[in-house]
Design a protein around this motif. Structure first.
Motif, PDB file in Angstrom:
ATOM      1  N   SER A 294      -8.775  17.798  -9.735  1.00  0.00           N
ATOM      2  CA  SER A 294      -9.683  16.865  -9.990  1.00  0.00           C
ATOM      3  C   SER A 294      -9.245  16.323 -11.233  1.00  0.00           C
ATOM      4  N   PHE A 295      -9.084  17.004 -12.233  1.00  0.00           N
ATOM      5  CA  PHE A 295      -8.581  16.438 -13.598  1.00  0.00           C
ATOM      6  C   PHE A 295      -7.117  15.277 -13.338  1.00  0.00           C
ATOM      7  N   TRP A 296      -6.468  16.036 -12.528  1.00  0.00           N
ATOM      8  CA  TRP A 296      -5.032  15.090 -12.610  1.00  0.00           C
ATOM      9  C   TRP A 296      -5.250  14.112 -11.556  1.00  0.00           C
ATOM     10  N   GLN A 297      -6.315  13.876 -10.654  1.00  0.00           N
ATOM     11  CA  GLN A 297      -6.465  12.946  -9.760  1.00  0.00           C
ATOM     12  C   GLN A 297      -7.221  11.757 -10.530  1.00  0.00           C
ATOM     13  N   ARG A 298      -8.054  12.218 -11.578  1.00  0.00           N
ATOM     14  CA  ARG A 298      -8.764  11.387 -12.233  1.00  0.00           C
ATOM     15  C   ARG A 298      -8.071  10.149 -13.171  1.00  0.00           C
TER      16      ARG A 298
ATOM     17  N   LYS B 227       2.474  25.951 -15.229  1.00  0.00           N
ATOM     18  CA  LYS B 227       2.022  25.304 -13.953  1.00  0.00           C
ATOM     19  C   LYS B 227       1.034  24.066 -14.295  1.00  0.00           C
ATOM     20  N   LEU B 228       1.441  22.937 -14.622  1.00  0.00           N
ATOM     21  CA  LEU B 228       0.478  21.858 -15.311  1.00  0.00           C
ATOM     22  C   LEU B 228      -0.558  21.536 -14.401  1.00  0.00           C
ATOM     23  N   LYS B 229      -0.165  21.226 -13.103  1.00  0.00           N
ATOM     24  CA  LYS B 229      -1.265  20.493 -12.142  1.00  0.00           C
ATOM     25  C   LYS B 229      -2.234  21.623 -11.860  1.00  0.00           C
ATOM     26  N   GLU B 230      -1.730  23.031 -11.932  1.00  0.00           N
ATOM     27  CA  GLU B 230      -2.723  24.127 -11.445  1.00  0.00           C
ATOM     28  C   GLU B 230      -3.486  24.669 -12.786  1.00  0.00           C
ATOM     29  N   GLY B 231      -2.809  24.588 -13.708  1.00  0.00           N
ATOM     30  CA  GLY B 231      -3.216  24.755 -15.164  1.00  0.00           C
ATOM     31  C   GLY B 231      -3.342  26.090 -15.507  1.00  0.00           C
ATOM     32  N   TYR B 232      -2.301  27.066 -15.191  1.00  0.00           N
ATOM     33  CA  TYR B 232      -2.052  28.585 -15.665  1.00  0.00           C
ATOM     34  C   TYR B 232      -0.504  28.629 -16.150  1.00  0.00           C
ATOM     35  N   ILE B 233      -0.324  29.759 -16.586  1.00  0.00           N
ATOM     36  CA  ILE B 233       0.869  30.213 -17.140  1.00  0.00           C
ATOM     37  C   ILE B 233       1.348  31.375 -16.049  1.00  0.00           C
ATOM     38  N   ASN B 234       2.803  31.192 -15.688  1.00  0.00           N
ATOM     39  CA  ASN B 234       3.336  32.261 -15.026  1.00  0.00           C
ATOM     40  C   ASN B 234       4.424  32.831 -15.466  1.00  0.00           C
ATOM     41  N   ILE B 235       4.627  34.124 -15.662  1.00  0.00           N
ATOM     42  CA  ILE B 235       5.511  34.722 -16.081  1.00  0.00           C
ATOM     43  C   ILE B 235       6.296  35.527 -15.168  1.00  0.00           C
ATOM     44  N   THR B 236       7.641  35.819 -14.906  1.00  0.00           N
ATOM     45  CA  THR B 236       8.308  36.412 -13.862  1.00  0.00           C
ATOM     46  C   THR B 236       9.443  37.082 -14.217  1.00  0.00           C
ATOM     47  N   SER B 237       9.911  38.240 -13.966  1.00  0.00           N
ATOM     48  CA  SER B 237      10.964  38.782 -14.086  1.00  0.00           C
ATOM     49  C   SER B 237      11.628  39.538 -12.853  1.00  0.00           C
ATOM     50  N   LYS B 238      12.893  39.506 -12.934  1.00  0.00           N
ATOM     51  CA  LYS B 238      13.491  40.336 -11.787  1.00  0.00           C
ATOM     52  C   LYS B 238      14.522  41.240 -12.526  1.00  0.00           C
ATOM     53  N   HIS B 239      14.101  42.662 -12.129  1.00  0.00           N
ATOM     54  CA  HIS B 239      14.866  43.683 -12.828  1.00  0.00           C
ATOM     55  C   HIS B 239      15.514  44.768 -11.749  1.00  0.00           C
ATOM     56  N   SER B 240      16.746  45.046 -12.079  1.00  0.00           N
ATOM     57  CA  SER B 240      17.366  45.949 -11.214  1.00  0.00           C
ATOM     58  C   SER B 240      16.694  46.903 -10.706  1.00  0.00           C
TER      59      SER B 240
ATOM     60  N   SER C 116       0.888  -1.039  -0.047  1.00  0.00           N
ATOM     61  CA  SER C 116      -0.093  -0.166   0.028  1.00  0.00           C
ATOM     62  C   SER C 116       0.718   1.143   0.123  1.00  0.00           C
ATOM     63  N   MET C 117       0.299   2.244  -0.775  1.00  0.00           N
ATOM     64  CA  MET C 117       1.364   3.395  -1.042  1.00  0.00           C
ATOM     65  C   MET C 117       0.202   4.615  -0.972  1.00  0.00           C
ATOM     66  N   ALA C 118       0.959   5.803  -0.513  1.00  0.00           N
ATOM     67  CA  ALA C 118       0.175   6.983  -0.357  1.00  0.00           C
ATOM     68  C   ALA C 118       0.001   7.483  -1.679  1.00  0.00           C
ATOM     69  N   ILE C 119      -0.937   7.455  -2.389  1.00  0.00           N
ATOM     70  CA  ILE C 119      -1.387   7.840  -3.704  1.00  0.00           C
ATOM     71  C   ILE C 119      -1.319   9.224  -4.040  1.00  0.00           C
ATOM     72  N   GLY C 120      -1.863  10.273  -3.298  1.00  0.00           N
ATOM     73  CA  GLY C 120      -2.011  11.321  -3.697  1.00  0.00           C
ATOM     74  C   GLY C 120      -0.725  12.192  -3.766  1.00  0.00           C
TER      75      GLY C 120
ATOM     76  N   GLY D  86     -10.733   8.649 -18.447  1.00  0.00           N
ATOM     77  CA  GLY D  86     -11.755   8.853 -17.792  1.00  0.00           C
ATOM     78  C   GLY D  86     -12.357  10.360 -17.893  1.00  0.00           C
ATOM     79  N   ASP D  87     -12.073  10.992 -18.873  1.00  0.00           N
ATOM     80  CA  ASP D  87     -12.355  12.257 -19.145  1.00  0.00           C
ATOM     81  C   ASP D  87     -13.740  12.239 -19.894  1.00  0.00           C
ATOM     82  N   PHE D  88     -14.718  11.739 -19.300  1.00  0.00           N
ATOM     83  CA  PHE D  88     -16.074  11.502 -20.131  1.00  0.00           C
ATOM     84  C   PHE D  88     -16.817  12.890 -20.302  1.00  0.00           C
ATOM     85  N   GLU D  89     -16.375  13.942 -19.801  1.00  0.00           N
ATOM     86  CA  GLU D  89     -17.215  15.195 -20.055  1.00  0.00           C
ATOM     87  C   GLU D  89     -16.594  15.596 -21.499  1.00  0.00           C
ATOM     88  N   ALA D  90     -15.302  15.501 -21.474  1.00  0.00           N
ATOM     89  CA  ALA D  90     -14.560  15.952 -22.647  1.00  0.00           C
ATOM     90  C   ALA D  90     -14.968  15.362 -23.974  1.00  0.00           C
TER      91      ALA D  90
END
Length: 796
Positions: A320-324, A104-117, A15-19, A413-417
């Protein structure tokens, strides 16, 4: 040596921790870029609901294309909403010390960051709501900034598409596939734009314009029944509304991007701020008028929830998508950059994310790019057209390609899609039935291989009598209803395949399919009625001397027109009837059940022949058709009984016949070509060819030649090639899990040296989670537990 582990061994599994393992696994697939992009071909996808956006940063400015499923103009070209350009002042992405763009695949968004002097840290987040068609852009910085947002369009006015005399699929007309090679001028109508208070609207209104549907009706002699026909283009309005906090219109401008001229509507913040944002609300709808369409957009915008609450709900949807479902290969690899199996696993999940972006679309995800195409000249320098262009059309659907996009959604299991593809056939069914009755006087649906979303054949494959090239030339006095394109003129098999997919959907999910039973019934009865009709024309008799249907003329795959008893059609009829008759009494009405019981006795057997090898030994093979004119085509229609129809497998007596096709008849080009729709990877998995399938998978799900790993193509199709990814998904899933009757076979075609942790779905709402590590099963969980008795573990 193959090992079979009996079900009792489940009691010994660890038995293993799934999540925790699963979440860590998906996060390792985040795509991270530390440099800006050269152009739109180096874009990154973000998507949800029915929207796709290509995001990239170029010369210090953030761009994204946006597209929504179902947005078609009068000419049946698939339209992008437009291009958005964002510039921040002072610019944190100009000569920054550090840049990063991350999906950020699990969260479903794009993050763009910058460090500027001078500016400090800046973060931009771009995301699409999973449950509503809304794009969000949010910027936060250490320094107060002014945001300039530009909406750019190449459809500000009507454009004349002159009679371009280019044959094949390389001309501008290939994106308006109904008119491909039709040598008359066309107009690409412009969009509409309006500023009202703080809202900017941009939309295309088909209104009552003469459309590709109207053209097909006239061309195909259906004027008498036009009033009974479903018209998917009439009064269709598509587009969106830009709404931003503290944004003011500052004027129009003009320019060029990738050689295409555009007009821009420009907006700026009235004052600087450390936090700024805007949203794009999108609607595709058959509205009575423009105001009704705007009202629908206002409902999207008028919601009593904060941005933070909406985003939190979005995170839950993707969780939920990735847990499915997931498949993770070689997670413990010490060198992931060179581990091709790890790469294939990552790309499987990246591509599943792309498919998840059209879960609630009006139309199916197009095989030739979905909502994520970019400037065509960056695909091929010869395609110097606007960003709406894609090869093989927008509002035309190539069924043999579309199927590969949707088959993997069952095991994931993407039955809605999967429902937008089923709805496509349900909506168009009346047209396919009406045309059949009109031309041939019998019942059933004649869905063709290349068709409009109306269910009619695309005009270019029906054929033009005058002013046309190549396969689009239609002879005078040609039979009404019959397409002139010889490759598809008698190819109706894919309606059986989608009928079978619906039946498989029921076996996986248990969900109600009653609204799709008319489609299943009409797909089947067409073959019974039409081929009795044809045989009477030829011989005066409805059936052959054995009381069987004679399926002539048919076309196996797109090969060998005017063949008899195409194997893919026979396999399809057999599988659809067999699976229909397995439905519970409450699902399948007695009238259909009794008819199918009778019809199954009229279906001819799969054609076979005996091949003699060089040593004189004889082998029985499956044939493509009775004539078996071609040596073998790339579609592999003689193996359709293996996949998709699952009539033959390693536990059936005729499995050897399918293996013999591979050994003695399949040429090396068709075995080894993996581009686009090529089926070798999943045929190999079902033939239990472990080494071959492994090599095919590494090619099929290997990195694309572009910056983003799963923007495959163009291959036979376009970029990103969604049936390329879909066929790879099917292959990987079938290497891990195959169902043969009531039994579930795990790891049937799995390389012993690859580690895998997966969660996949099986019949009867069964979920299998397995962790195979260092050649041993470390964990196996079956839900519900009652299905444990049906599991057979197979690995070498």
């Amino acid at each position: 040596m193959k090992m079979r582990i009996l079900p009792i061994t489940f009691l010994m599994c660890m038995s293993m921790a799934i999540g925790a393992a699963q979440h860590h696994g998906i996060r390792q697939y985040n795509i991270v870029w530390d440099s800006q992009s050269k152009n739109s071909s180096e874009s990154m996808p973000v998507n949800g609901h029915s929207l796709g956006a290509n995001v990239w940063v170029e010369n210090g400015e953030i761009y994204f294309y946006a597209a929504q499923s179902g947005a078609f103009d009068e000419n049946n070209e698939s339209l992008k909403m437009g291009r958005f350009r964002v510039k921040l002042k002072p610019n944190p992405f100009n000569k920054e010390d550090k840049f990063q763009q991350e999906l950020k695949l699990k969260e479903g968004y794009i993050n763009i960051t910058s460090k500027h002097s001078e500016i400090g840290e800046t973060e931009v987040k771009i995301w699409v709501e999973a449950e509503r068609p809304v794009i969000h852009f949010e910027a936060e910085s250490d320094t107060k900034l002014i945001m300039k947002v530009s909406y750019e369009t190449w459809r500000a006015e009507d454009v004349l598409l002159d009679a371009e005399k280019v044959p094949g699929v390389r001309g501008r007309r290939a994106s308006l596939f109904d008119y491909d090679n039709y040598l008359v001028d066309l107009i690409k109508y412009g969009d509409h734009f309006s500023l009202e208070d703080d809202k900017f609207y941009f939309f295309h209104n088909n209104d009552d314009h003469f459309s590709a549907f109207d053209f097909a009706i006239e061309q195909q002699g259906l004027q008498d029944i036009k009033g009974e026909m479903y018209n998917p283009l009439k009064n269709l309005i598509s587009g969106g509304m830009l709404l931003g906090e503290n944004l003011q219109f500052v004027g129009n401008s003009n320019g060029f991007y990738s050689g295409t001229p555009y007009k821009s509507w420009n907006f700026e913040n009235a004052s600087s701020s450390k936090n700024t944002s805007f949203q794009v609300f999108a609607i595709v709808d058959h509205s009575k008028n423009v105001q009704e369409w705007k009202n629908e957009i206002h409902k999207l915008a008028d919601i009593d929830r904060t941005e933070e609450e909406i985003f939190k709900q979005n995170l839950e949807w993707w969780k939920s998508f990735w847990q499915r479902s997931f498949i993770i290969l070689n997670e413990q690899s010490t060198n992931k950059e060179t581990d091709k199996a790890w790469e294939a696993g990552r790309n499987y999940n990246l591509f599943r994310y792309q498919l998840g972006g059209n879960t609630y679309g009006l139309m199916p995800t197009k095989f030739n790019g979905g909502n994520l195409t970019f400037d065509p000249v960056l695909v091929d320098k010869n395609f110097n057209y606007d960003p709406d262009y894609r090869r093989w059309g927008g509002g035309s659907f190539t069924a043999q390609n579309q199927r590969l996009v949707y088959w993997p959604m069952l095991k994931s299991g993407d039955f809605e899609a999967i429902l937008p593809q089923f709805e496509f056939y349900r909506r168009a069914l009346s047209n396919a039935v009406n045309r059949t009755e009109h031309y041939w006087g019998h019942t059933g649906s004649s869905f063709t291989e290349q068709m409009q979303q109306s269910g009619l054949p695309i005009a270019s494959h029906y054929g033009f009598v005058h002013d046309a090239f190549w396969i689009t030339q239609r002879p005078l006095n040609y039979e009404e209803g019959k397409q002139s394109n010889r490759y598809v003129q008698t190819l109706f098999q894919t309606q059986l395949e989608f009928a079978f997919m619906i039946l498989e959907y029921y076996k996986y999910s248990g969900n109600d399919i009653s609204e799709y039973l008319p489609f299943i019934y009409n797909a089947v009865i067409f073959y019974d009625e039409h081929y009795q009709f044809r045989h009477r024309q030829e011989t005066g008799k409805a059936l052959d001397k054995n009381g069987k249907l004679v399926l002539y003329p048919t076309t196996p795959g797109e090969n060998s027109p005017n063949s008899t008893n195409a194997s893919d059609a026979i396999a399809g009829l057999t599988a659809v009837i067999q699976n229909s008759l397995e439905l519970p009494q409450k699902v399948l009405p007695d009238s259909i059940r009794n008819y199918f019981e009778d019809l199954k006795n009229r279906i001819p057997d799969l054609e076979k022949f005996v091949y003699t090898d060089d040593s004189g030994k004889e082998h029985t093979l499956l044939r493509e058709s009775k004539e078996d004119i071609a040596w073998h085509s790339g579609f592999m229609p003689s193996l359709y009984a293996l996949f998709p129809y699952r009539l033959i497998n390693s536990e059936t007596e005729d499995f050897e016949y399918a293996q013999n096709v591979w050994k003695y008849k399949m040429n090396e080009e068709n075995k080894n070509n993996y581009a686009s729709w090529r089926p070798g990877v999943f045929m190999g998995a079902n033939l239990l060819l472990t080494n071959y399938t492994k090599e095919q998978l590494l090619k099929k799900l290997g990195n694309s030649q572009r910056k983003y790993p799963t923007f495959w193509g163009p291959g036979h199709d376009w970029v990103p090639d969604h049936n390329w990814g879909g066929s790879g998904m099917i292959g990987l899933q079938d290497m891990l899990l195959q169902e043969k009757g009531e039994k579930i076979y795990l790891l049937p075609t799995w390389p012993k040296e690859w580690d895998v942790h997966f969660r996949l779905h099986a019949y009867k709402n069964t979920i299998i989670e397995l962790n195979y590590f260092n050649g041993q099963i470390q964990q196996l969980t079956v839900t519900p537990e009652s299905r444990k008795k049906d599991i057979i573990l197979e690995y070498k």
